[in-house]
Design a protein around this motif. Structure first.
Motif, short mmCIF file in Angstrom:
data_model
loop_
_atom_site.label_atom_id
_atom_site.label_comp_id
_atom_site.label_asym_id
_atom_site.label_seq_id
_atom_site.Cartn_x
_atom_site.Cartn_y
_atom_site.Cartn_z
N MET A 83 -10.11 1.79 -1.35
CA MET A 83 -9.18 0.73 -0.97
C MET A 83 -8.95 0.68 0.53
N LYS A 129 -7.16 10.45 -2.56
CA LYS A 129 -7.86 10.53 -1.29
C LYS A 129 -9.10 11.40 -1.46
N SER A 161 -0.72 6.30 -6.85
CA SER A 161 -1.69 5.39 -7.47
C SER A 161 -3.09 5.56 -6.89
N PHE A 162 -3.19 6.17 -5.72
CA PHE A 162 -4.48 6.37 -5.08
C PHE A 162 -4.85 7.86 -5.10
N PHE A 204 0.83 -1.20 0.00
CA PHE A 204 0.00 0.00 0.00
C PHE A 204 0.86 1.26 0.00
N PRO A 211 -13.89 4.92 -9.56
CA PRO A 211 -12.94 4.82 -8.46
C PRO A 211 -13.52 3.95 -7.33
N TRP A 253 -8.92 6.25 0.75
CA TRP A 253 -8.01 6.20 -0.38
C TRP A 253 -8.67 5.37 -1.48
N PHE A 254 -8.83 5.97 -2.65
CA PHE A 254 -9.54 5.33 -3.76
C PHE A 254 -8.56 4.92 -4.86
N LEU A 255 -8.86 3.80 -5.49
CA LEU A 255 -8.13 3.37 -6.68
C LEU A 255 -8.91 3.90 -7.89
N ASN A 261 0.86 4.20 -2.70
CA ASN A 261 0.50 5.54 -2.24
C ASN A 261 1.59 6.55 -2.57
#
Length: 690
Positions: free
Chosen positions: A242, A121, A118-119, A110, A239, A190-192, A114
């Protein structure tokens, strides 16, 4: 043999309950067959799995049972690990996502993503239960599916239609904690940004290419896998968070994330990596060899996990940058049971550990049947009658009968010594010899295309070929007139048997070993797949052992007992503190049930059935026979004269040879004791319960 490495994974089972046959048929058995084949081909394989011990499903189970999440995962990890071992599922490692090595691996993963950006918020509104002062993870919310109208859909998925959902899509959402309608409250996660990955995913899934290079053969991917993925992509990826507001799981390893853990579908697939690390440490391997370079990564899963393994995890792997993407994701459809879905909540299941305890000598028989009906491309159904019929009519009558005839005749005519095969015999029976030679290649093509049902049918066709050969040549008639021909015939049939002992090994390892022992051949499993197909596996002059029964036929009583066990389980609680509420029913459905007060007039035990009583019940409109699974709680003499509640219009069913016309309704306490549901005041038989 080459230097390529294979990593084969089987979906991590939640450690919140035992394994049933639906799990086995759709994930673990096919993965094991595939790995056994690769190893017979001399391939270097890491076969990894683990208990998935995080996520809302675990904490929900703990709340229902009034215990801790750790106690739940410890209990079911132990049960399932032993069941896998007893069923001979040959994992290199069966780990746990609660292990320290997994927490560290997932945390590091993670943090790397981060740090790479890649994420994203985001602060969003999420369902919150004010009564419990808690944000609700997806599985803490149920409601009506907006796509199929199933009223028991979860906040992340509808298990009826398979659609992936978000909690806010549910109609009439309810908290699984308080049962009340939750409220929306702001929280940060935190979103992908999956929408940013649509272009390469489309090319990779449909054509197997990534950055212009061929990554996999799209022709070997199952239609339902490609179809479900493309449906998601064509509908526009969104999105996906995660992280979750929970206190059970891998802590989010960044500042400002107190009270948050990794989303289970980020956490769990990383478990494949951490399990490989753990195995490699003890096996003296370099774990990275199985996740980088030209390594092949293959995920065996059920269809409800397709999106997570074919979209979300590949995005995470690509974003990390160091790992290969899956070569294939052979997903299986669902297996049903006796005309109904497997259901943990309703205890409508055949549990793997219970099957093994009740039938320890039928492990390969179960493997055979589950592979024969495997839901590779559509849902399938397991019934105890079909189990019996396939074992008796196929394993016993085809395979067992062929083996017995070949061995018995060799002992009868040649004292168990393999006779020679003449050049004339090779010419006369060239068609049979050619069929033997072609079989390993045919099976290999099917296995590599993940058509395991067909591959198992192929090896059974060798036994059919042997029986056909016997029927056409009739060596028992030729022995006095053309004994040299009999030598040719028995040599070829014994070569067929030897080939079966090799080719059957990925599917039925115990039966394959037994055949090898009878033939005094290959008992140490030393021969490889590529040595099959020949007619010189057993040399002339080789001594074979006496015939033994390879497959015991199954009696009708086993079917009756198991069906009775299922019926009895309907009235027994699946959970220590009560099962969860069942799916909502309409009032019109409820009033269709004809429940009345009945009086038990006669009672006797059902022969050879410890749990069953045969009751004669006065229902007010007739006197009928009902078979009830209460014999462990009541003696026959104790129930005569009892006023009970009886479901009248249940379809008749024969149980242990007795046709039952209805069901006695029972209550069960926390210790598993049963008692009748009886009127509190004197009441005549026939009174309706409404």
């Amino acid at each position: 043999m080459n230097n390529k490495k294979y990593t084969v994974t089987a979906a991590l089972p939640y450690a919140n309950g035992p394994l049933h046959l639906g799990h086995v048929a759709g994930v673990y058995l096919p993965a094991d067959i595939f790995v056994r084949f690769l190893r017979m081909k001399g391939e270097d394989v890491a076969f990894v799995c683990a208990s998935d011990e995080h996520g809302a499903a675990i904490t929900l189970r703990a709340k229902k049972e009034g215990t801790s999440p750790q106690a739940i995962v410890d209990k079911y990890h132990t049960i399932n690990k032993k069941a896998f071992e007893d069923f001979q599922i040959g994992f290199d490692i069966y780990s746990r996502t609660s292990n320290a090595i997994h927490h560290q691996t997932a945390s590091d993963y993670f943090k790397k993503l981060n740090d790479k950006g890649s994420f994203i918020k985001k602060t969003t509104e999420q369902y919150y239960d004010p009564e419990f002062n808690q944000f609700l993870a997806d599985r803490y919310i149920t409601g009506t599916c907006p796509k199929c109208q199933n009223e028991g859909a979860y906040g992340d998925q509808c298990e009826k239609c398979g659609s992936a959902l978000s909690p806010t899509e549910l109609i009439n959402p309810a908290s699984n904690l308080s049962g009340k309608t939750p409220v929306l409250k702001e929280t940060s996660h935190w979103f992908l940004p999956m929408d940013q990955h649509e272009t390469w995913l489309r090319e990779w899934i449909q054509n197997g290419t990534l950055n212009g290079e061929q990554q996999h053969d799209p022709k070997t991917w199952r239609n339902q896998v490609v179809g479900q993925c493309m449906s998601w992509i064509d509908g526009g990826l969104q999105p996906r968070a995660m992280t979750r507001d929970l206190d059970w799981g891998v802590k989010v390893p960044v500042e400002g994330a107190d009270g948050k853990v990794l989303y289970v579908w980020l956490d769990a697939p990383i478990g494949y990596i951490s399990a490989t690390k753990e195995w490699a440490e003890t096996a003296g391997k370099n774990w990275e060899d199985y996740w980088t370079g030209d390594a092949e990564l293959i995920h065996f899963i059920g269809k409800d996990n397709i999106v997570f393994h074919a979209i979300i995890f590949p995005i995470l792997l690509k974003e990390h940058g160091d790992y290969v993407l899956p070569t294939n994701v052979p997903a299986y459809e669902f297996l049903n049971l006796e005309g109904d879905k497997f259901s943990t909540s309703r205890n409508w299941a055949v549990w793997l550990h219970e099957f093994i305890a009740n039938h320890p000598d039928k492990i390969d028989e179960l493997k055979y049947v589950l592979t024969s009906i495997a839901p590779e491309s559509k849902d399938a159904e397991f019934t105890w009658k079909e189990f019996k019929d396939r074992v008796n009519n196929e394993l016993a009558d085809i395979l067992g009968n062929f083996m017995n005839r070949a061995v018995v005749l060799t002992h009868k005519y040649y004292d168990g010594i393999v006779p020679p095969l003449s050049e004339d015999g090779k010419k006369e029976y060239a068609g049979y010899i050619e069929a033997i030679a072609e079989m390993p290649g045919n099976m290999e093509r099917n296995i590599r295309a993940y058509k395991l049902r067909q591959a198992q049918a192929d090896v059974m066709d060798l036994a059919r070929l042997g029986n056909k050969f016997f029927a056409e040549t009739e060596p028992w008639k030729l022995f006095k007139t053309e004994p040299e021909k009999v030598k040719d015939i028995l040599n070829i049939t014994l070569q067929i048997a030897a080939n079966i002992s090799i080719l059957l090994r990925p599917f039925l390892p115990k039966k394959a070993e037994k055949i090898g022992q009878i033939l005094n051949f290959n008992t140490n499993n030393a021969l490889t797949w590529d040595q099959a197909g020949g007619i010189a596996l057993l040399q002339s002059g080789h001594q074979i052992n006496k015939s033994e029964i390879l497959v015991q036929k199954i009696d009708d009583s086993l079917v009756e007992d198991e069906v009775a066990r299922l019926e009895a389980s309907k009235s027994a609680r699946a959970e220590q503190n009560g099962p969860p509420q069942k799916d909502t029913v309409n009032f019109d459905d409820f009033v269709k049930m004809d429940i009345r007060v009945g009086e038990i007039l006669e009672a006797e035990k059902v022969p050879k059935a410890d749990k069953l009583l045969k009751l004669t019940v006065d229902t007010g409109i007739d006197k009928r026979t009902v078979v009830s699974g209460i014999a462990e709680h009541y003696q026959p003499e104790d129930v005569i004269g009892k006023k009970v509640s009886i479901l009248m219009n249940l379809a008749p069913r024969k149980i242990r040879g007795v046709e039952s016309h209805g069901m006695i309704l029972m209550a069960e306490d926390s210790e598993g004791k049963l008692c009748f549901v009886s009127p509190e005041k004197p009441f005549n038989a026939g009174g309706e319960i409404r």
